[in-house]
Design an enzyme around this catalytic site. Structure first.
Site, PDB file in Angstrom:
ATOM      1  N   TRP A 303      38.954  43.999  30.312  1.00 20.44           N
ATOM      2  CA  TRP A 303      40.418  44.175  30.327  1.00 20.44           C
ATOM      3  C   TRP A 303      41.131  42.852  30.561  1.00 20.44           C
ATOM      4  O   TRP A 303      42.335  42.757  30.391  1.00 20.44           O
ATOM      5  CB  TRP A 303      40.808  45.164  31.429  1.00 20.44           C
ATOM      6  CG  TRP A 303      40.668  44.625  32.838  1.00 20.44           C
ATOM      7  CD1 TRP A 303      39.557  44.034  33.378  1.00 20.44           C
ATOM      8  CD2 TRP A 303      41.653  44.612  33.876  1.00 20.44           C
ATOM      9  NE1 TRP A 303      39.796  43.670  34.689  1.00 20.44           N
ATOM     10  CE2 TRP A 303      41.066  44.003  35.031  1.00 20.44           C
ATOM     11  CE3 TRP A 303      42.964  45.064  33.970  1.00 20.44           C
ATOM     12  CZ2 TRP A 303      41.754  43.835  36.230  1.00 20.44           C
ATOM     13  CZ3 TRP A 303      43.641  44.894  35.176  1.00 20.44           C
ATOM     14  CH2 TRP A 303      43.044  44.287  36.271  1.00 20.44           C
ATOM     15  N   ASP A 304      40.378  41.825  30.948  1.00 23.93           N
ATOM     16  CA  ASP A 304      40.941  40.497  31.182  1.00 23.93           C
ATOM     17  C   ASP A 304      41.827  40.091  29.995  1.00 23.93           C
ATOM     18  O   ASP A 304      42.883  39.480  30.166  1.00 23.93           O
ATOM     19  CB  ASP A 304      39.829  39.453  31.331  1.00 23.93           C
ATOM     20  CG  ASP A 304      38.806  39.793  32.405  1.00 23.93           C
ATOM     21  OD1 ASP A 304      38.610  40.987  32.670  1.00 23.93           O
ATOM     22  OD2 ASP A 304      38.194  38.868  32.963  1.00 23.93           O
ATOM     23  N   GLU A 428      37.652  46.282  42.617  1.00 24.29           N
ATOM     24  CA  GLU A 428      36.250  46.703  42.473  1.00 24.29           C
ATOM     25  C   GLU A 428      35.543  46.892  43.808  1.00 24.29           C
ATOM     26  O   GLU A 428      34.348  47.146  43.841  1.00 24.29           O
ATOM     27  CB  GLU A 428      35.495  45.690  41.603  1.00 24.29           C
ATOM     28  CG  GLU A 428      35.989  45.697  40.169  1.00 24.29           C
ATOM     29  CD  GLU A 428      35.254  44.722  39.268  1.00 24.29           C
ATOM     30  OE1 GLU A 428      34.723  43.725  39.775  1.00 24.29           O
ATOM     31  OE2 GLU A 428      35.226  44.965  38.044  1.00 24.29           O
ATOM     32  N   LYS A 525      38.971  43.630  46.591  1.00 19.49           N
ATOM     33  CA  LYS A 525      38.448  42.432  45.921  1.00 19.49           C
ATOM     34  C   LYS A 525      39.590  41.687  45.227  1.00 19.49           C
ATOM     35  O   LYS A 525      39.574  40.486  45.076  1.00 19.49           O
ATOM     36  CB  LYS A 525      37.407  42.879  44.895  1.00 19.49           C
ATOM     37  CG  LYS A 525      36.662  41.749  44.216  1.00 19.49           C
ATOM     38  CD  LYS A 525      35.645  42.317  43.230  1.00 19.49           C
ATOM     39  CE  LYS A 525      34.854  41.231  42.538  1.00 19.49           C
ATOM     40  NZ  LYS A 525      34.064  41.744  41.415  1.00 19.49           N
ATOM     41  N   GLN A 526      40.594  42.469  44.752  1.00 18.34           N
ATOM     42  CA  GLN A 526      41.642  41.870  43.916  1.00 18.34           C
ATOM     43  C   GLN A 526      42.882  42.758  43.908  1.00 18.34           C
ATOM     44  O   GLN A 526      42.828  43.917  44.310  1.00 18.34           O
ATOM     45  CB  GLN A 526      41.118  41.699  42.498  1.00 18.34           C
ATOM     46  CG  GLN A 526      40.789  43.005  41.800  1.00 18.34           C
ATOM     47  CD  GLN A 526      39.699  42.842  40.755  1.00 18.34           C
ATOM     48  OE1 GLN A 526      38.531  43.044  41.056  1.00 18.34           O
ATOM     49  NE2 GLN A 526      40.078  42.517  39.533  1.00 18.34           N
TER      50      GLN A 526
HETATM   51  O1  IFM Z   1      37.297  42.136  34.598  1.00 18.91           O
HETATM   52  C1  IFM Z   1      36.932  41.430  35.732  1.00 18.91           C
HETATM   53  C2  IFM Z   1      37.065  42.337  36.942  1.00 18.91           C
HETATM   54  O2  IFM Z   1      38.383  42.750  37.120  1.00 18.91           O
HETATM   55  C3  IFM Z   1      36.598  41.625  38.186  1.00 18.91           C
HETATM   56  N1  IFM Z   1      35.228  41.207  38.000  1.00 18.91           N
HETATM   57  C4  IFM Z   1      35.067  40.290  36.877  1.00 18.91           C
HETATM   58  C5  IFM Z   1      35.534  40.910  35.577  1.00 18.91           C
HETATM   59  C6  IFM Z   1      35.413  39.890  34.445  1.00 18.91           C
HETATM   60  O3  IFM Z   1      36.263  38.818  34.642  1.00 18.91           O
END
Ligand code: IFM
Length: 658
Positions: A303-304, A428, A525-526
């Site tokens: 999804w990046d 995640e 994580k984010q």
């Molecule tokens: O898509 C990301 C995810 O959101 C976090 N882990 C790494 C992936 C790839 O960059």
């Protein structure tokens, strides 16, 4: 042009593998790591072709119905950089000096190395190279060898060497063996399992020369690698001229000028440079998480692309945006098949993939990140609104309808509204939850967009009514007592993570704790809810409350996190906090802040740094085809200048901090 040059002095970590990544050259199809001409034991040379992968069956200890079946790994191909040199029979060298200059203005890398043999004979190797954007099959080098302090016989060999599998020694779930045994027949290299072909034309060089002291010998090398066995004759000088012209055009529309912080100026240009270099161009390839610079995440597309990279391309390079979206349209059949296999309607796009099929072996943080389906719809809509490319949307609108159908069949109507259960949101470190706020917001947006298209094209009107109803009744959890948006139904009830008892060396948590320990705690994580706040409107007070709650719980172990927190900090007028986040994003790879730039660039973060400036500092919003900006420049930044291409018209935006 000033400030378009990258040298070793700009790097926080000058390990061989870091240099290989950061100075790597790529053109969307072909990528080459900038390894040493005479490799050291630390070197990890290699080249990649976007979308050229090998597959292997995933072996599960405990399998279950519908799990992804095969790994797909972008193949680490040839070492195109090693020069074999022997001086009067001596072939062992120690590196005395190295100097690299990447001219981002032209896409040309210049390097200079001094080596000595054991007996003290010194040579200088000067290289100039490019991954051609005019002829994407070609990597070209101009090589000069100078005898510095001797006269004698110098043997020079330059051959492309196929890199064979050696195994991975490090424990890191983000890495996997990427070299592969290939079946060779003439100039064709075929992967054993995925049965993909690559054709090559290498002008190998092998000669013994007699060099006098201070004499230089110069030659050029062209390496052609292509999925098609069709090569044109080109010369180094022509490629260089074309490259310079292509980069001039690129910067004319995509440059960002920041006055007040030279490091950030360089950082953002470096990021945009790599974005231009690693984006797929042919509608059959996309943008790997590490671009074409390294083997991290196996060359997979996530999804990046939609949420972090496409905004930059949509607003400045719409042709590239179109080809990235075309990739999704081209893998629609795989997504439809996957939805059917899991007994849902419509199309279910893979969380991580190269060929369109799901390749995530760990479904809680893979397939369950269903939000990618709404992310894809979001990116189509942004492209639609910004470019006004009606033909493209007319041709590909089925992608949106099929995604909406999937969500209708995955979610359900309850007394509370339309609910979506058993998903993993962007964070995640929290998996398999009900009603992830980000996911529900994005699905609501997908339903509205699908319904709008149905009305625009006067079709699927019965379904459109259901999509609008589901969107209007979308359920969002809210904690009334604390006045907080709930990341999901259970997050606020979880046990807090003990940050004060977590030593610095235990980050990223994913390398030190079992997922179950992580998932049962309040730790992110984010950016998750905060990412939704970046995209959709909400009162500043609410955003600020959520930001103050979720940010301290966020480790930013994912490189996708900081830039988003930065944009949202700008949105709530915390310009100096936004600046700190932006600094971290703009220089993440230059300073090796995540500690693994050796595995490849963090492409999503590079796109995120564009968002930090444009959505954050400049407060860009698009409403009904009109753009709005607002000034959130931090004190240190005197001015910001950039271009946006809206409906084919280039608009220059200039913001000053007074
Ligand atoms: O898509 C990301 C995810 O959101 C976090 N882990 C790494 C992936 C790839 O960059």
């Amino acid at each position: 042009m000033t400030d378009f040059t990258l040298t070793l002095a700009d790097l926080g970590n000058t390990s061989a593998q870091n240099i290989e990544t950061l100075f790597a050259q790529a053109n969307g199809i072909l990528g080459v790591r900038a390894s040493l001409p005479i490799p050291s034991t630390e070197s990890s040379p290699g080249s990649f072709i976007n979308g050229f992968y090998e597959s292997h069956e995933i072996v599960y200890g405990e399998n279950a119905y519908g799990y992804a079946k095969n790994h797909q790994t972008m193949v680490k191909l040839f070492d195109l950089r090693t020069i074999e040199i022997a001086i009067d029979g001596e072939s062992e060298f120690s590196l005395l000096e190295q100097d690299l200059r990447l001219e981002m203005a032209t896409g040309i890398l210049s390097e200079s190395y001094r080596y000595a043999t054991k007996s003290g004979k010194k040579i200088q190797i000067d290289l100039e190279s490019l991954a051609s954007h005019a002829n994407r099959a070609v990597y070209a080098q101009k090589i000069s060898v100078t005898a510095l302090n001797f006269s004698g016989a110098v043997k020079i060999g330059k051959k492309a060497r196929h890199i064979k599998p050696e195994g991975i020694s490090e424990f890191d779930p983000r890495l996997k063996e990427s070299s592969a045994d290939l079946q060779i027949s003439g100039n064709r290299y075929r992967t054993k399992n995925s049965q993909l072909d690559l054709f090559v034309k290498f002008d190998d060089f092998d000669e013994t020369l007699s060099l006098a002291e201070s004499q230089t010998f110069t030659f050029t090398q062209l390496y052609h690698l292509s999925r098609l066995n069709d090569f044109s004759d080109v010369t180094y000088d022509t490629l260089k001229m074309q490259q310079t012209a292509i980069f001039k055009d690129f910067w004319a529309s995509s440059d960002i000028e920041i006055v007040g912080d030279d490091k950030l100026q360089k950082g953002i240009r470096f990021n945009l440079y790599h974005l231009f270099n690693s984006a797929g161009r042919d509608g059959h390839t996309n943008f790997a998480a590490k671009g074409l610079t390294g083997e991290g995440y196996e060359g997979h597309y996530f999804w990046d692309t939609e949420m972090y990279l496409l905004p930059f391309f949509i607003y400045t390079q719409p042709e590239i945006a179109k080809s990235l979206l075309t990739f999704r349209a081209n893998i629609l059949p795989q997504a439809q098949k996957r939805a059917a296999e899991l007994e849902f309607a419509g199309a279910l796009f893979a969380w991580r993939t190269i060929n369109g099929e799901e390749t995530s072996a760990y479904y809680p943080a893979g397939t369950a990140q269903l939000h990618i389906n709404a992310d894809i719809a979001y990116a189509f809509e942004l492209y639609d609104n910004v470019t006004g490319d009606a033909d493209f949307i007319a041709k590909n609108r089925k992608v949106i309808y099929e995604i909406a159908r999937f969500w209708m069949s995955y979610g359900f109507m309850s007394a509370r509204g339309f609910e979506i259960h058993e998903v993993t949101g962007p964070d995640e470190y929290t998996a398999l939850v009900n009603n992830n706020f980000y996911t529900n917001k994005m699905v609501q947006n997908t339903f509205y967009y699908a319904a709008k298209l149905a009305v625009r094209f006067d079709e699927n009107l019965d379904e459109a009514l259901k999509w609008s109803t589901a969107a209007n009744k979308m359920y969002f959890g809210y904690d009334e007592k604390r006045q907080l948006t709930q990341q999901d139904d259970s997050f606020l009830d979880k046990e807090p993570w003990e940050f004060d008892k977590t030593p610095t060396e235990n980050y990223p948590l994913l390398l030190h704790y079992h997922p179950m320990k992580i998932y049962k705690h309040q730790v992110l994580k984010q950016a998750d809810t905060i990412l939704a706040h970046m995209l959709f409107s909400e009162s500043k007070e609410q955003i600020a409350r959520d930001y103050d709650f979720y940010e301290p719980l966020t480790t930013h172990d994912s490189s996708l996190s900081r830039a988003v927190y930065g944009v949202v900090a700008s949105k709530i007028d915390r310009n100096e906090q936004a600046y700190d986040f932006f600094k971290a994003a703009a220089t993440m790879d230059l300073d090796d802040r995540q500690g693994n730039a050796s595995h490849g660039i963090h492409a999503a973060n590079m796109g995120g740094s564009w968002l930090g400036l444009i959505y954050g500092f400049a407060g860009l919003q698009l409403e009904n085809g009109q753009i709005k900006t607002s000034n959130h420049l931090p004190k240190a930044i005197k001015s910001l200048r950039f271009n946006l291409l809206i409906r084919g018209k280039m608009t220059e935006i200039f913001i000053k901090n007074d």
